[in-house]
Motif scaffolding. Structure first.
Motif, mmCIF file in Angstrom:
data_model
loop_
_atom_site.group_PDB
_atom_site.id
_atom_site.type_symbol
_atom_site.label_atom_id
_atom_site.label_comp_id
_atom_site.label_asym_id
_atom_site.label_seq_id
_atom_site.Cartn_x
_atom_site.Cartn_y
_atom_site.Cartn_z
ATOM 1 N N THR A 66 -30.613 2.774 -53.066
ATOM 2 C CA THR A 66 -31.776 2.573 -52.195
ATOM 3 C C THR A 66 -32.099 1.100 -52.004
ATOM 4 N N ASP A 67 -31.554 0.256 -52.829
ATOM 5 C CA ASP A 67 -31.769 -1.197 -52.720
ATOM 6 C C ASP A 67 -30.467 -1.878 -53.101
ATOM 7 N N GLU A 68 -29.582 -2.013 -52.118
ATOM 8 C CA GLU A 68 -28.248 -2.541 -52.387
ATOM 9 C C GLU A 68 -28.287 -3.969 -52.915
ATOM 10 N N ALA A 69 -29.207 -4.792 -52.409
ATOM 11 C CA ALA A 69 -29.293 -6.184 -52.859
ATOM 12 C C ALA A 69 -29.649 -6.252 -54.338
ATOM 13 N N SER A 70 -30.621 -5.437 -54.755
ATOM 14 C CA SER A 70 -31.038 -5.417 -56.148
ATOM 15 C C SER A 70 -29.911 -4.929 -57.055
ATOM 16 N N LEU A 71 -29.230 -3.876 -56.613
ATOM 17 C CA LEU A 71 -28.115 -3.336 -57.387
ATOM 18 C C LEU A 71 -26.997 -4.373 -57.489
ATOM 19 N N THR A 72 -26.699 -5.017 -56.369
ATOM 20 C CA THR A 72 -25.629 -6.023 -56.354
ATOM 21 C C THR A 72 -25.955 -7.169 -57.306
ATOM 22 N N LYS A 73 -27.199 -7.652 -57.268
ATOM 23 C CA LYS A 73 -27.606 -8.744 -58.162
ATOM 24 C C LYS A 73 -27.446 -8.327 -59.626
#
Length: 161
Positions: A66-73
């Motif tokens: 649901t939050d790709e940027a957060s997961l990626t970080k």
């Protein structure tokens, strides 16, 4: 009727049927609870004719990003070997995180790390018609017997001109 006339009539009827089906489906979804199944039958001269059933599905739950940027970080910081050169998580690793979350019903790794950017989401519940195998023949009998009147069903008025 020739082919062109049939095409015009069929096109007009299909639009009426589509609008009617959309409206009736919305009403059915309001009448049925998720998981409900209702048999649909008509009476023809004392004989019960079952056309099929209307079912409202249960919403399915699944783990999704649901939050790709957060997961990626998080993956970059905690599992840098699992990130491609362009900061995009490896698909198989994200799938494994989602599978792990589904298995334990929480966004946590085997090592107990909280994984940001994924959450359980609910799908939608919807009504669907499940006709019997011989429903076409039964429908034809009901129409021929006057039990189902297509002009009433499609709100086609006689002499509308």
């Amino acid at each position: 009727m020739d082919n062109i006339q049939k095409f015009m009539a069929a096109d007009m009827l299909s639009k009426k049927v589509s609008a009617l089906q959309k409206s009736l489906k919305a009403e059915a979804e309001g009448e049925l609870e998720p998981g409900d199944r209702k048999s649909v039958a008509f009476d023809l001269d004392g004989e019960k004719i079952v056309l099929g059933a209307i079912t409202r599905t249960k919403p399915r739950e699944a783990w999704k990003v649901t939050d790709e940027a957060s997961l990626t970080k998080w993956i970059e910081e905690n599992h840098p070997d699992m990130v491609q050169m362009i900061p995009v998580p490896k698909e198989w690793f994200v799938k494994s995180l989602l599978a792990q979350a589904a298995a334990i019903d929480a966004p946590v790794t085997d090592a107990g790390e909280l994984v940001p950017g994924i959450a359980k989401v609910s799908g939608v519940s919807y009504a669907s018609a499940k006709p019997e195998k011989d429903a076409d023949a039964k429908l034809a009998r009901l129409v021929a017997g006057g039990v189902i009147q297509t002009s009433e069903l499609l709100a086609i008025e006689g002499d509308a001109a």
